[in-house]
Design a protein around this motif. Structure first.
Motif, PDB file in Angstrom:
ATOM      1  N   LYS A   4       0.842  -1.200   0.000  1.00 33.71           N
ATOM      2  CA  LYS A   4       0.000   0.000   0.000  1.00 33.71           C
ATOM      3  C   LYS A   4       0.877   1.250   0.000  1.00 33.71           C
ATOM      4  O   LYS A   4       0.596   2.224  -0.703  1.00 33.71           O
ATOM      5  N   ARG A   5       1.949   1.195   0.781  1.00 31.51           N
ATOM      6  CA  ARG A   5       2.806   2.375   0.926  1.00 31.51           C
ATOM      7  C   ARG A   5       3.580   2.682  -0.346  1.00 31.51           C
ATOM      8  O   ARG A   5       3.796   3.855  -0.677  1.00 31.51           O
ATOM      9  N   ILE A   6       4.000   1.645  -1.070  1.00 33.56           N
ATOM     10  CA  ILE A   6       4.845   1.883  -2.240  1.00 33.56           C
ATOM     11  C   ILE A   6       4.065   1.867  -3.553  1.00 33.56           C
ATOM     12  O   ILE A   6       4.657   1.976  -4.629  1.00 33.56           O
ATOM     13  N   SER A   7       2.731   1.768  -3.479  1.00 34.35           N
ATOM     14  CA  SER A   7       1.935   1.595  -4.696  1.00 34.35           C
ATOM     15  C   SER A   7       2.115   2.730  -5.689  1.00 34.35           C
ATOM     16  O   SER A   7       2.109   2.512  -6.905  1.00 34.35           O
ATOM     17  N   SER A   8       2.297   3.954  -5.199  1.00 39.75           N
ATOM     18  CA  SER A   8       2.408   5.097  -6.111  1.00 39.75           C
ATOM     19  C   SER A   8       3.775   5.179  -6.783  1.00 39.75           C
ATOM     20  O   SER A   8       3.956   5.916  -7.755  1.00 39.75           O
ATOM     21  N   ASN A   9       4.743   4.421  -6.266  1.00 38.85           N
ATOM     22  CA  ASN A   9       6.094   4.460  -6.827  1.00 38.85           C
ATOM     23  C   ASN A   9       6.645   3.030  -6.919  1.00 38.85           C
ATOM     24  O   ASN A   9       7.800   2.767  -6.597  1.00 38.85           O
ATOM     25  N   TYR A  10       5.772   2.135  -7.391  1.00 38.99           N
ATOM     26  CA  TYR A  10       6.055   0.701  -7.312  1.00 38.99           C
ATOM     27  C   TYR A  10       7.269   0.289  -8.138  1.00 38.99           C
ATOM     28  O   TYR A  10       8.104  -0.483  -7.683  1.00 38.99           O
ATOM     29  N   GLU A  11       7.372   0.802  -9.345  1.00 38.11           N
ATOM     30  CA  GLU A  11       8.474   0.396 -10.231  1.00 38.11           C
ATOM     31  C   GLU A  11       9.833   0.695  -9.594  1.00 38.11           C
ATOM     32  O   GLU A  11      10.719  -0.160  -9.543  1.00 38.11           O
ATOM     33  N   ARG A  12       9.985   1.919  -9.119  1.00 39.64           N
ATOM     34  CA  ARG A  12      11.265   2.302  -8.502  1.00 39.64           C
ATOM     35  C   ARG A  12      11.491   1.537  -7.195  1.00 39.64           C
ATOM     36  O   ARG A  12      12.609   1.103  -6.907  1.00 39.64           O
ATOM     37  N   SER A  13      10.415   1.359  -6.423  1.00 37.52           N
ATOM     38  CA  SER A  13      10.543   0.712  -5.115  1.00 37.52           C
ATOM     39  C   SER A  13      10.932  -0.753  -5.213  1.00 37.52           C
ATOM     40  O   SER A  13      11.496  -1.308  -4.271  1.00 37.52           O
ATOM     41  N   THR A  14      10.627  -1.379  -6.342  1.00 37.96           N
ATOM     42  CA  THR A  14      10.991  -2.793  -6.519  1.00 37.96           C
ATOM     43  C   THR A  14      12.202  -2.958  -7.427  1.00 37.96           C
ATOM     44  O   THR A  14      12.532  -4.086  -7.822  1.00 37.96           O
ATOM     45  N   GLY A  15      12.839  -1.877  -7.771  1.00 36.77           N
ATOM     46  CA  GLY A  15      14.073  -1.944  -8.546  1.00 36.77           C
ATOM     47  C   GLY A  15      13.925  -2.581  -9.913  1.00 36.77           C
ATOM     48  O   GLY A  15      14.911  -3.050 -10.496  1.00 36.77           O
ATOM     49  N   GLY A  16      12.694  -2.617 -10.428  1.00 38.83           N
ATOM     50  CA  GLY A  16      12.464  -3.177 -11.752  1.00 38.83           C
ATOM     51  C   GLY A  16      12.425  -4.696 -11.812  1.00 38.83           C
ATOM     52  O   GLY A  16      12.169  -5.270 -12.878  1.00 38.83           O
ATOM     53  N   LYS A  39      14.903 -18.266 -12.329  1.00 37.13           N
ATOM     54  CA  LYS A  39      15.181 -17.161 -13.242  1.00 37.13           C
ATOM     55  C   LYS A  39      15.886 -16.050 -12.465  1.00 37.13           C
ATOM     56  O   LYS A  39      15.404 -15.597 -11.432  1.00 37.13           O
ATOM     57  N   GLU A  40      17.031 -15.619 -12.972  1.00 36.04           N
ATOM     58  CA  GLU A  40      17.764 -14.522 -12.344  1.00 36.04           C
ATOM     59  C   GLU A  40      17.295 -13.192 -12.919  1.00 36.04           C
ATOM     60  O   GLU A  40      17.201 -13.027 -14.132  1.00 36.04           O
ATOM     61  N   VAL A  41      16.983 -12.250 -12.024  1.00 35.73           N
ATOM     62  CA  VAL A  41      16.616 -10.899 -12.431  1.00 35.73           C
ATOM     63  C   VAL A  41      17.407  -9.921 -11.565  1.00 35.73           C
ATOM     64  O   VAL A  41      18.216 -10.329 -10.728  1.00 35.73           O
ATOM     65  N   ASN A  42      17.184  -8.621 -11.759  1.00 35.17           N
ATOM     66  CA  ASN A  42      17.980  -7.620 -11.051  1.00 35.17           C
ATOM     67  C   ASN A  42      17.114  -6.599 -10.329  1.00 35.17           C
ATOM     68  O   ASN A  42      16.089  -6.157 -10.853  1.00 35.17           O
TER      69      ASN A  42
END
Length: 282
Positions: free
Chosen positions: A19-31, A218-221
């Motif tokens: 809920k807290r990171i929903s508005s900035n989800y992409e950046r908050s999860t590092g892609g 699967k490796e991701v970053n």
């Protein structure tokens, strides 16, 4: 009143985080969530007829977006399908609704719905995606049962969990360095999830046949523009690590975090993440 179980507490922590990171989800999860979603779409066979597709525990609807953005000429256009994007966090669904409306995706239906209690009829979806969702469920077998129940015969479900979190050792180190006197922060993911065996067990108990489940990695970053900004993102996303810290303590997070990063991590501004990818057929 019954005592709260650790898994319920973990789920509440995870829900509050999303809920807290929903508005900035992409950046908050590092892609990393999008990178994994893109892999799932690439892994899926071409969709050759109009289908119903479930984006379960959808977050901001990343899987749905990837299907729209990476359709090939061999496939039926995404606009011919019916998408259902569901998540327990209302801010996430608000984001999906807004982005879908802005793009004119009238065939995307987003609603608040708990993965433990999907309300869709049996045998509904040709494809079902639960990308990094089931590991936050307090009752994962119950959630898996709903994935199986709502999947149409001949359909395929894709589910992912984490095997390795590249940033986790650094968070543990910073706790010991800055505030070793405080209780250690508890990751909102139960330990068994870091094994493929547990994911398989959950899916089998949910109804899938053992010979119809394939699990790979699967490796991701988890990445950022540079090392400093990556450290800042980690600090904002996992700010609850600093619970009980003074304001002075909090100023130490980024420099101490950077000290714990390897030269390669600093140079490439990324952490290696490894996911389990389950492909389960009905």
């Amino acid at each position: 009143m019954a005592a709260e179980t650790p898994t319920q507490a973990m789920r509440d922590d995870a829900t509050d985080l999303f809920k807290r990171i929903s508005s900035n989800y992409e950046r908050s999860t590092g892609g990393c969530t999008r990178e994994l979603a893109r892999y799932l779409v690439e892994l899926s066979p071409p969709i050759k007829e109009p289908s119903k597709i479930l984006d379960n525990a959808c977050g901001t609807g990343i899987v749905t977006e990837e299907i729209f953005q990476h359709a090939t000429p061999r496939q039926v256009p995404p606009t011919a399908h019916t998408f259902h994007a569901v998540d327990v966090a209302p801010p996430m669904i608000s984001n999906v609704q807004a982005s879908s409306a802005a793009r004119g995706w009238t065939n995307v239906h987003a609603e608040v719905m708990d993965a433990h209690d999907l309300t869709f009829p049996d045998d509904t979806f040709a494809l079902s995606y639960t990308n990094l969702g089931i590991l936050f469920c307090a009752e994962p077998v119950r959630a898996a049962t709903h994935v199986y129940r709502t999947l149409a015969p001949g359909g395929t479900a894709y589910l992912t969990t984490w095997s390795q979190l590249g940033y986790l050792p650094h968070l543990r180190a910073i706790e010991k360095t800055v505030r070793p006197d405080l209780p250690r922060w508890k990751l909102p993911i139960a330990d068994p999830w870091f094994t493929a065996e547990y994911l398989r067990e959950v899916l089998e108990k949910g109804g899938f046949s053992a010979d119809q489940i394939e699990i790979t990695t699967k490796e991701v970053n988890f990445s950022g523009p540079n090392a400093a900004e990556l450290a800042e993102t980690i600090g904002k996303t996992f700010s609850f690590v600093m619970h009980g810290w003074t304001d002075e303590d909090k100023t130490k997070f980024v420099p101490v975090f950077l000290e714990n990063m390897s030269e390669e991590e600093q140079r490439e501004a990324r952490f290696k993440m490894v996911a389990f990818v389950a492909v389960a057929k009905k």
